[in-house]
Design a protein around this motif. Structure first.
Motif, PDB file in Angstrom:
ATOM      1  N   VAL A   1       0.564  -0.906  -0.175  1.00 42.23           N
ATOM      2  CA  VAL A   1      -0.138  -0.060  -0.037  1.00 42.23           C
ATOM      3  C   VAL A   1       0.357   1.396   0.340  1.00 42.23           C
ATOM      4  O   VAL A   1       0.475   2.132  -0.955  1.00 42.23           O
ATOM      5  CB  VAL A   1      -1.343   0.207   0.794  1.00 42.23           C
ATOM      6  CG1 VAL A   1      -1.624   1.275   1.154  1.00 42.23           C
ATOM      7  CG2 VAL A   1      -2.059  -1.032   0.585  1.00 42.23           C
ATOM      8  N   PRO A   2       1.830   1.739   0.759  1.00 51.96           N
ATOM      9  CA  PRO A   2       2.316   2.484   1.126  1.00 51.96           C
ATOM     10  C   PRO A   2       3.674   3.255  -0.104  1.00 51.96           C
ATOM     11  O   PRO A   2       3.195   3.785  -0.943  1.00 51.96           O
ATOM     12  CB  PRO A   2       4.004   2.755   2.040  1.00 51.96           C
ATOM     13  CG  PRO A   2       3.251   1.312   3.122  1.00 51.96           C
ATOM     14  CD  PRO A   2       2.440   0.255   1.830  1.00 51.96           C
ATOM     15  N   SER A   3       3.454   2.261  -1.072  1.00 50.53           N
ATOM     16  CA  SER A   3       4.023   2.243  -2.739  1.00 50.53           C
ATOM     17  C   SER A   3       3.311   3.144  -3.551  1.00 50.53           C
ATOM     18  O   SER A   3       3.691   3.222  -4.279  1.00 50.53           O
ATOM     19  CB  SER A   3       4.323   0.550  -3.049  1.00 50.53           C
ATOM     20  OG  SER A   3       5.914   0.459  -1.789  1.00 50.53           O
ATOM     21  N   VAL A   4       1.659   2.836  -3.308  1.00 51.74           N
ATOM     22  CA  VAL A   4       1.299   2.837  -4.343  1.00 51.74           C
ATOM     23  C   VAL A   4      -0.525   3.886  -3.723  1.00 51.74           C
ATOM     24  O   VAL A   4      -1.292   3.304  -2.979  1.00 51.74           O
ATOM     25  CB  VAL A   4       0.448   1.920  -4.683  1.00 51.74           C
ATOM     26  CG1 VAL A   4      -0.830   2.799  -6.032  1.00 51.74           C
ATOM     27  CG2 VAL A   4       1.108   1.190  -5.561  1.00 51.74           C
ATOM     28  N   PRO A   5       0.521   5.592  -3.336  1.00 50.16           N
ATOM     29  CA  PRO A   5      -0.702   6.057  -3.402  1.00 50.16           C
ATOM     30  C   PRO A   5      -1.436   6.668  -3.604  1.00 50.16           C
ATOM     31  O   PRO A   5      -1.408   7.579  -3.657  1.00 50.16           O
ATOM     32  CB  PRO A   5       0.313   7.458  -2.576  1.00 50.16           C
ATOM     33  CG  PRO A   5       1.344   7.125  -3.526  1.00 50.16           C
ATOM     34  CD  PRO A   5       1.340   5.568  -3.840  1.00 50.16           C
ATOM     35  N   THR A   6      -2.933   5.631  -4.096  1.00 47.26           N
ATOM     36  CA  THR A   6      -3.955   6.250  -4.734  1.00 47.26           C
ATOM     37  C   THR A   6      -5.375   5.790  -4.260  1.00 47.26           C
ATOM     38  O   THR A   6      -5.256   4.771  -3.484  1.00 47.26           O
ATOM     39  CB  THR A   6      -3.784   5.864  -6.600  1.00 47.26           C
ATOM     40  OG1 THR A   6      -3.830   4.267  -5.918  1.00 47.26           O
ATOM     41  CG2 THR A   6      -2.477   6.345  -6.615  1.00 47.26           C
TER      42      THR A   6
ATOM     43  N   LEU B   1       1.726  12.193   2.768  1.00 46.11           N
ATOM     44  CA  LEU B   1       1.145  11.466   2.556  1.00 46.11           C
ATOM     45  C   LEU B   1       1.409  10.392   3.454  1.00 46.11           C
ATOM     46  O   LEU B   1       2.320   8.764   4.167  1.00 46.11           O
ATOM     47  CB  LEU B   1       1.346  10.968   0.948  1.00 46.11           C
ATOM     48  CG  LEU B   1       0.523  11.387   0.253  1.00 46.11           C
ATOM     49  CD1 LEU B   1       1.292  11.177  -1.550  1.00 46.11           C
ATOM     50  CD2 LEU B   1      -0.909  10.904  -0.071  1.00 46.11           C
ATOM     51  N   ASN B   2       1.957  10.563   4.690  1.00 47.04           N
ATOM     52  CA  ASN B   2       3.158   9.193   5.759  1.00 47.04           C
ATOM     53  C   ASN B   2       1.739   8.898   6.675  1.00 47.04           C
ATOM     54  O   ASN B   2       2.392   7.585   6.623  1.00 47.04           O
ATOM     55  CB  ASN B   2       3.678  10.829   6.652  1.00 47.04           C
ATOM     56  CG  ASN B   2       4.531  11.672   6.243  1.00 47.04           C
ATOM     57  OD1 ASN B   2       5.323  11.068   4.929  1.00 47.04           O
ATOM     58  ND2 ASN B   2       5.236  12.248   6.606  1.00 47.04           N
ATOM     59  N   TRP B   3       0.827   8.917   6.381  1.00 44.33           N
ATOM     60  CA  TRP B   3      -0.223   7.863   7.267  1.00 44.33           C
ATOM     61  C   TRP B   3      -0.533   6.899   6.402  1.00 44.33           C
ATOM     62  O   TRP B   3      -0.459   6.006   6.547  1.00 44.33           O
ATOM     63  CB  TRP B   3      -1.388   8.591   7.085  1.00 44.33           C
ATOM     64  CG  TRP B   3      -2.623   8.905   5.464  1.00 44.33           C
ATOM     65  CD1 TRP B   3      -2.184   9.665   5.088  1.00 44.33           C
ATOM     66  CD2 TRP B   3      -3.120   7.887   5.394  1.00 44.33           C
ATOM     67  NE1 TRP B   3      -2.762   9.883   4.149  1.00 44.33           N
ATOM     68  CE2 TRP B   3      -3.664   8.206   3.946  1.00 44.33           C
ATOM     69  CE3 TRP B   3      -3.731   6.844   6.234  1.00 44.33           C
ATOM     70  CZ2 TRP B   3      -4.578   7.903   2.911  1.00 44.33           C
ATOM     71  CZ3 TRP B   3      -4.574   6.079   4.958  1.00 44.33           C
ATOM     72  CH2 TRP B   3      -5.172   6.709   3.469  1.00 44.33           C
ATOM     73  N   LEU B   4      -0.292   6.351   5.053  1.00 34.91           N
ATOM     74  CA  LEU B   4       0.037   5.747   4.834  1.00 34.91           C
ATOM     75  C   LEU B   4       1.291   3.953   5.300  1.00 34.91           C
ATOM     76  O   LEU B   4       1.467   3.210   4.995  1.00 34.91           O
ATOM     77  CB  LEU B   4       0.306   5.509   2.778  1.00 34.91           C
ATOM     78  CG  LEU B   4      -0.758   6.149   2.153  1.00 34.91           C
ATOM     79  CD1 LEU B   4      -0.310   6.778   0.503  1.00 34.91           C
ATOM     80  CD2 LEU B   4      -2.099   5.284   2.394  1.00 34.91           C
ATOM     81  N   ASN B   5       2.223   4.790   5.449  1.00 32.44           N
ATOM     82  CA  ASN B   5       3.656   4.404   5.844  1.00 32.44           C
ATOM     83  C   ASN B   5       3.015   2.355   7.187  1.00 32.44           C
ATOM     84  O   ASN B   5       3.733   1.929   7.984  1.00 32.44           O
ATOM     85  CB  ASN B   5       4.190   4.660   6.994  1.00 32.44           C
ATOM     86  CG  ASN B   5       5.042   5.810   5.149  1.00 32.44           C
ATOM     87  OD1 ASN B   5       5.377   4.891   5.125  1.00 32.44           O
ATOM     88  ND2 ASN B   5       6.033   7.125   6.063  1.00 32.44           N
ATOM     89  N   VAL B   6       2.135   3.669   8.132  1.00 32.35           N
ATOM     90  CA  VAL B   6       1.073   2.797   8.835  1.00 32.35           C
ATOM     91  C   VAL B   6       1.140   0.764   8.174  1.00 32.35           C
ATOM     92  O   VAL B   6       0.941   0.398   9.237  1.00 32.35           O
ATOM     93  CB  VAL B   6      -0.047   2.876   9.574  1.00 32.35           C
ATOM     94  CG1 VAL B   6      -1.328   3.455   8.710  1.00 32.35           C
ATOM     95  CG2 VAL B   6      -0.410   2.378  10.958  1.00 32.35           C
ATOM     96  N   TYR B   7       0.919   1.275   7.573  1.00 31.70           N
ATOM     97  CA  TYR B   7       0.536  -0.029   6.440  1.00 31.70           C
ATOM     98  C   TYR B   7       1.636  -1.412   6.622  1.00 31.70           C
ATOM     99  O   TYR B   7       1.774  -2.237   7.237  1.00 31.70           O
ATOM    100  CB  TYR B   7       0.058  -0.647   5.331  1.00 31.70           C
ATOM    101  CG  TYR B   7      -1.953   0.295   5.422  1.00 31.70           C
ATOM    102  CD1 TYR B   7      -3.236  -0.333   5.634  1.00 31.70           C
ATOM    103  CD2 TYR B   7      -2.019   1.612   4.608  1.00 31.70           C
ATOM    104  CE1 TYR B   7      -3.689  -0.510   5.758  1.00 31.70           C
ATOM    105  CE2 TYR B   7      -3.382   2.378   4.664  1.00 31.70           C
ATOM    106  CZ  TYR B   7      -3.987   1.457   5.598  1.00 31.70           C
ATOM    107  OH  TYR B   7      -5.726   2.334   5.273  1.00 31.70           O
TER     108      TYR B   7
END
Length: 418
Positions: A87-92, A162-168
């Protein structure tokens, strides 16, 4: 000892998926902030999650017993470990849709397997209903933990980040740990196997026949209405906190944890109370209090100023009071599930659990879509006032459910005495 290890494994599985499933409210808020998605469009995330749950449950529930509960849970955990890591690699917005699609499919396998496994592990009906409440309470603890975990990755000063995606990455690791624990645990599923296993068509037909029994129909309606209320509030509470109460994004997510905490507490208390009190009278009392709480709490949001709030100490009273509705709604779902499952043979628990998951998913989807559209057109306060209607309908459904359960019990007792 093995029984204890397996129960612990079920609880941990539920905990991990609680964080994944109920992050939808947080993600709805964050895709609006960081990806510029409209509220009505963001609401579709609930559908990706719930429709995939419903379709998967409808397709696999009838023959999941032959695959094996433990094996299905391991498949689901493996899939989610891989997806979360990507998920963090594809922020869409498309990737968030695919994430909830995968989460829905995997959770369908896990929930049916957990409900079915509980029928093998519980000693008796009292143990079943009590454990079911504790299990659902643990689920809500996972939901509560998820709010704090996600908020830790959200930049309150830069909500578009978009830092919140790192939670994944963290969630991928937790899924991997849960998978390892399940590999250690053992589950005896021999009693579920038949000498001559029925074909897919026969098993699917049996599930459909089960779904048209009057008792099951009323039960399904009850589950549908309950999840419609619960998910509409849970999914949109972070947005309500942010857009109506003017809390910062991070604080909006954190304070939504009050709903999860109150729900967890309600189910823990119900696990003890239901050993001594009728489920019907307890649920009626708590639902009436829930309606009263809506009427008392929401007017408190009217006088909130327009300044952004960053700390718990400055949050308005409404942010603390309204989420307590979770304490009132908490016992409904596990109690009615246990009442119906306990009345069925162990082999029918999987198809029944499939029906539970299907209509829970449909209720969650419809609730989120209705709430999202009311939220956008009429505002968050009106959207949450509308919850009173399905809560009232649940009271009617519970009355009918009790009557059908009593008839079913009398029928079984009469058949055994002959």
């Amino acid at each position: 000892m093995n029984n204890l290890i397996m129960r612990a494994s079920l609880f941990i599985n539920y905990f991990v998926f609680a964080m994944l499933l109920n992050s939808v409210g947080t993600v709805i808020l964050q895709v609006q902030n960081s990806l510029g998605v409209q509220a009505s469009d963001a609401a579709i995330l609930e559908a990706y999650k719930d429709i995939s749950i419903a379709l998967t449950s409808f397709i696999v529930a009838s023959f999941l017993v032959r695959v094996g509960y433990r094996r299905c849970m391991m498949i689901a955990l493996t899939a989610m470990t891989i997806v979360c890591a990507l998920v963090p690699s594809v922020p869409t917005f498309l990737m968030t849709k695919l994430l909830f699609l995968a989460t829905g499919v995997s959770f369908a396998l896990v929930k049916i397997s957990v409900f079915g496994s509980l029928g093998l592990l519980a000693k008796d009906q009292r143990d079943h209903v009590s454990t079911m409440n504790f299990l659902e309470a643990f689920f809500m603890l996972g939901v509560m933990a998820g709010y704090f975990v996600f908020s830790a990755f959200v930049d309150a000063r830069q909500p578009e980040s978009l830092n919140w995606l790192n939670v994944y990455y963290l969630l991928a690791g937790l899924n991997a740990i849960a998978l390892v624990l399940l590999l250690i645990a053992k589950l005896d599923e021999a009693s579920l196997q038949l000498d001559k296993a029925p074909g897919f068509v026969q098993e699917f037909t049996s599930m459909v026949q089960l779904s048209i029994q009057p008792l099951v129909i009323v039960f399904i309606v009850s589950v549908f209405l309950y999840v419609l209320v619960e998910q509409s509030i849970m999914s949109w509470l972070p947005s309500f906190n942010s857009q109506v109460l003017h809390l910062s994004s991070a604080l909006s997510i954190e304070m939504a944890s009050i709903l999860a905490a109150s729900t967890a507490l309600g189910r823990l208390l119900a696990g003890f109370v239901l050993r001594r009190m009728s489920w019907y009278y307890l649920l009626n009392a708590t639902l009436l209090v829930a309606i009263l709480l809506v009427l008392v709490a929401l007017p408190l949001a009217a006088g909130v100023s327009g300044e952004v709030i960053y700390t718990w100490a400055d949050a308005p009273l409404a942010a603390f009071v309204f989420p307590l509705i979770g304490l009132c709604l908490a016992p409904v779902y596990p109690a009615i599930n246990s009442v119906v499952l306990s009345a069925l043979p162990a082999r029918q628990h999987a198809p029944m659990a499939g029906l539970i998951v299907v209509f829970s998913a449909l209720g969650g989807t419809l609730g989120s879509l209705i709430t999202g559209n009311i939220f956008q057109v009429f505002g968050g306060t009106t959207a949450f006032y509308s919850a009173i209607v399905p809560i009232g309908a649940i009271l009617v459904a519970l009355y009918l459910l009790r009557r059908f359960v009593a008839r079913q019990t009398e029928s079984v007792s009469s058949a055994m005495s002959q």
